[in-house]
Design a protein around this motif. Structure first.
Motif, PDB file in Angstrom:
ATOM      1  N   THR A  40       0.838  -1.193   0.000  1.00  9.49           N
ATOM      2  CA  THR A  40       0.000   0.000   0.000  1.00  9.49           C
ATOM      3  C   THR A  40       0.876   1.247   0.000  1.00  9.49           C
ATOM      4  O   THR A  40       1.769   1.380   0.834  1.00  9.49           O
ATOM      5  N   LEU A  41       0.617   2.155  -0.931  1.00 11.68           N
ATOM      6  CA  LEU A  41       1.319   3.426  -1.029  1.00 11.68           C
ATOM      7  C   LEU A  41       0.286   4.532  -0.947  1.00 11.68           C
ATOM      8  O   LEU A  41      -0.674   4.556  -1.714  1.00 11.68           O
ATOM      9  N   ASP A  42       0.463   5.458   0.000  1.00 15.89           N
ATOM     10  CA  ASP A  42      -0.461   6.576   0.184  1.00 15.89           C
ATOM     11  C   ASP A  42       0.272   7.873  -0.158  1.00 15.89           C
ATOM     12  O   ASP A  42       1.159   8.303   0.583  1.00 15.89           O
ATOM     13  N   LEU A  43      -0.094   8.482  -1.298  1.00 17.54           N
ATOM     14  CA  LEU A  43       0.477   9.770  -1.701  1.00 17.54           C
ATOM     15  C   LEU A  43      -0.458  10.871  -1.217  1.00 17.54           C
ATOM     16  O   LEU A  43      -1.614  10.934  -1.625  1.00 17.54           O
ATOM     17  N   LYS A  44       0.049  11.722  -0.353  1.00 22.50           N
ATOM     18  CA  LYS A  44      -0.776  12.774   0.236  1.00 22.50           C
ATOM     19  C   LYS A  44      -0.603  14.095  -0.516  1.00 22.50           C
ATOM     20  O   LYS A  44       0.408  14.320  -1.173  1.00 22.50           O
ATOM     21  N   ASP A  45      -1.607  14.969  -0.401  1.00 27.18           N
ATOM     22  CA  ASP A  45      -1.601  16.281  -1.065  1.00 27.18           C
ATOM     23  C   ASP A  45      -0.442  17.169  -0.639  1.00 27.18           C
ATOM     24  O   ASP A  45       0.005  18.016  -1.403  1.00 27.18           O
ATOM     25  N   ASP A  46       0.048  16.984   0.587  1.00 28.22           N
ATOM     26  CA  ASP A  46       1.116  17.853   1.089  1.00 28.22           C
ATOM     27  C   ASP A  46       2.503  17.427   0.621  1.00 28.22           C
ATOM     28  O   ASP A  46       3.509  17.970   1.061  1.00 28.22           O
ATOM     29  N   GLY A  47       2.583  16.430  -0.271  1.00 27.24           N
ATOM     30  CA  GLY A  47       3.862  15.997  -0.815  1.00 27.24           C
ATOM     31  C   GLY A  47       4.557  14.935   0.006  1.00 27.24           C
ATOM     32  O   GLY A  47       5.726  14.636  -0.229  1.00 27.24           O
ATOM     33  N   THR A  48       3.860  14.327   0.958  1.00 24.41           N
ATOM     34  CA  THR A  48       4.433  13.245   1.746  1.00 24.41           C
ATOM     35  C   THR A  48       3.802  11.920   1.323  1.00 24.41           C
ATOM     36  O   THR A  48       2.764  11.902   0.653  1.00 24.41           O
ATOM     37  N   PHE A  49       4.428  10.818   1.719  1.00 26.25           N
ATOM     38  CA  PHE A  49       3.885   9.501   1.418  1.00 26.25           C
ATOM     39  C   PHE A  49       4.199   8.534   2.555  1.00 26.25           C
ATOM     40  O   PHE A  49       5.112   8.760   3.349  1.00 26.25           O
ATOM     41  N   THR A  50       3.411   7.476   2.619  1.00 22.05           N
ATOM     42  CA  THR A  50       3.703   6.337   3.491  1.00 22.05           C
ATOM     43  C   THR A  50       3.559   5.072   2.660  1.00 22.05           C
ATOM     44  O   THR A  50       2.752   5.010   1.726  1.00 22.05           O
ATOM     45  N   PHE A  51       4.353   4.065   2.989  1.00 24.50           N
ATOM     46  CA  PHE A  51       4.343   2.794   2.276  1.00 24.50           C
ATOM     47  C   PHE A  51       4.288   1.677   3.300  1.00 24.50           C
ATOM     48  O   PHE A  51       4.962   1.723   4.328  1.00 24.50           O
ATOM     49  N   LYS A  65       4.716 -10.383   8.593  1.00 19.67           N
ATOM     50  CA  LYS A  65       5.812  -9.419   8.639  1.00 19.67           C
ATOM     51  C   LYS A  65       5.409  -8.162   7.872  1.00 19.67           C
ATOM     52  O   LYS A  65       4.905  -8.248   6.764  1.00 19.67           O
ATOM     53  N   SER A  66       5.648  -7.026   8.493  1.00 18.12           N
ATOM     54  CA  SER A  66       5.366  -5.738   7.862  1.00 18.12           C
ATOM     55  C   SER A  66       6.644  -4.926   7.793  1.00 18.12           C
ATOM     56  O   SER A  66       7.441  -4.929   8.723  1.00 18.12           O
ATOM     57  N   THR A  67       6.824  -4.232   6.667  1.00 18.78           N
ATOM     58  CA  THR A  67       7.889  -3.247   6.544  1.00 18.78           C
ATOM     59  C   THR A  67       7.244  -1.944   6.087  1.00 18.78           C
ATOM     60  O   THR A  67       6.249  -1.956   5.360  1.00 18.78           O
ATOM     61  N   TYR A  68       7.827  -0.828   6.537  1.00 19.86           N
ATOM     62  CA  TYR A  68       7.235   0.474   6.284  1.00 19.86           C
ATOM     63  C   TYR A  68       8.274   1.443   5.732  1.00 19.86           C
ATOM     64  O   TYR A  68       9.471   1.293   5.975  1.00 19.86           O
ATOM     65  N   GLY A  69       7.783   2.443   5.017  1.00 26.55           N
ATOM     66  CA  GLY A  69       8.617   3.523   4.535  1.00 26.55           C
ATOM     67  C   GLY A  69       7.808   4.802   4.500  1.00 26.55           C
ATOM     68  O   GLY A  69       6.577   4.764   4.412  1.00 26.55           O
ATOM     69  N   LYS A  70       8.493   5.933   4.601  1.00 23.93           N
ATOM     70  CA  LYS A  70       7.813   7.222   4.485  1.00 23.93           C
ATOM     71  C   LYS A  70       8.806   8.257   4.000  1.00 23.93           C
ATOM     72  O   LYS A  70      10.015   8.021   3.984  1.00 23.93           O
ATOM     73  N   GLY A  71       8.277   9.390   3.571  1.00 18.14           N
ATOM     74  CA  GLY A  71       9.133  10.457   3.082  1.00 18.14           C
ATOM     75  C   GLY A  71       8.325  11.465   2.294  1.00 18.14           C
ATOM     76  O   GLY A  71       7.141  11.674   2.552  1.00 18.14           O
ATOM     77  N   THR A  72       8.975  12.054   1.291  1.00 19.85           N
ATOM     78  CA  THR A  72       8.322  13.046   0.442  1.00 19.85           C
ATOM     79  C   THR A  72       8.411  12.600  -1.010  1.00 19.85           C
ATOM     80  O   THR A  72       9.236  11.750  -1.361  1.00 19.85           O
ATOM     81  N   TRP A  73       7.542  13.173  -1.839  1.00 21.58           N
ATOM     82  CA  TRP A  73       7.547  12.857  -3.265  1.00 21.58           C
ATOM     83  C   TRP A  73       7.409  14.142  -4.061  1.00 21.58           C
ATOM     84  O   TRP A  73       6.889  15.144  -3.573  1.00 21.58           O
ATOM     85  N   ARG A  74       7.907  14.072  -5.289  1.00 17.79           N
ATOM     86  CA  ARG A  74       7.830  15.219  -6.199  1.00 17.79           C
ATOM     87  C   ARG A  74       7.466  14.688  -7.585  1.00 17.79           C
ATOM     88  O   ARG A  74       7.922  13.630  -7.998  1.00 17.79           O
ATOM     89  N   GLN A  75       6.671  15.463  -8.286  1.00 19.83           N
ATOM     90  CA  GLN A  75       6.204  15.080  -9.612  1.00 19.83           C
ATOM     91  C   GLN A  75       6.869  15.941 -10.672  1.00 19.83           C
ATOM     92  O   GLN A  75       6.950  17.153 -10.532  1.00 19.83           O
ATOM     93  N   ASP A  76       7.344  15.302 -11.732  1.00 19.47           N
ATOM     94  CA  ASP A  76       7.852  16.002 -12.905  1.00 19.47           C
ATOM     95  C   ASP A  76       7.210  15.331 -14.114  1.00 19.47           C
ATOM     96  O   ASP A  76       7.622  14.250 -14.511  1.00 19.47           O
TER      97      ASP A  76
END
Length: 140
Positions: A40-51, A65-76
Motif C-alpha cells: 500500500t502506497l499513500d500519496l498525500k496532497d502535502d507531498g508526503t507519502f507512506t508505504f 511481517k510488515s515493513t514500512y517507509g515514508k518520506g516526500t515525493w515530487r512530480q515532474d
C-alpha cells in the motif's frame, strides 16, 4: 493581463493533475498456498507519502511481517520521484529508504473518448528497494 491569465491557467492545470495523482495505491496477492502479500502506497496532497508492505506465511514459521517507509515525493510530468530523509523519516518502524526511487504514473488520456477502462496506476522503474523494482500498484 494576458500573462496573469496564462500563469493562472498553468497553475490551475497543474493542481488538477496533482489531485488526480494523490491517493491510495494498492497491490495485493492472495496465493493458493495461503501466502498473502499486500503493498500500500499513500500519496498525500502535502507531498508526503507512506508505504506498507505486508507479508503473511512467506517464511518457514508462517509469521506475519510488515515493513514500512515514508518520506516526500515530487512530480515532474508523469515521473514521481521519492525522497527519504534518513534523520527524520527512518526509525524503528519506518526502515525503507526510498531515495533514488522513481515511478511512472499511468492514467487514461482525457482525449481518449473510448469505453476502454484504464485504472490509474504507478509503475516503479528505478529503486534501491528490491521489492519495488518493476512493480505496479493501482489507485483505489
Amino acid at each position: 493581463m494576458k500573462t496573469a491569465l496564462l500563469l493562472f491557467t498553468i497553475l490551475f492545470s497543474f493542481s488538477i493533475y496533482g489531485q488526480e495523482l494523490t491517493g491510495v495505491y494498492v497491490k495485493d496477492f492472495d496465493l493458493n498456498d495461503g501466502k498473502t502479500l499486500i503493498r500500500t502506497l499513500d500519496l498525500k496532497d502535502d507531498g508526503t507519502f507512506t508505504f506498507h508492505n505486508f507479508r503473511k506465511n512467506f517464511s518457514i514459521d508462517k509469521t506475519k511481517k510488515s515493513t514500512y517507509g515514508k518520506g516526500t515525493w515530487r512530480q515532474d510530468k508523469k515521473i514521481i520521484t521519492f525522497f527519504t530523509d534518513k534523520e527524520t523519516d527512518i526509525d524503528e518502524k519506518y526502515t525503507l529508504d526510498f531515495n533514488e526511487t522513481k515511478a511512472r504514473f499511468h492514467s487514461k488520456n482525457p482525449r481518449d473518448k473510448s469505453d476502454r477502462v484504464i485504472l490509474p496506476s504507478l509503475t516503479f522503474f528505478e529503486s534501491n528497494i528490491p521489492i519495488l523494482e518493476n512493480f505496479k500498484v493501482f489507485k483505489k
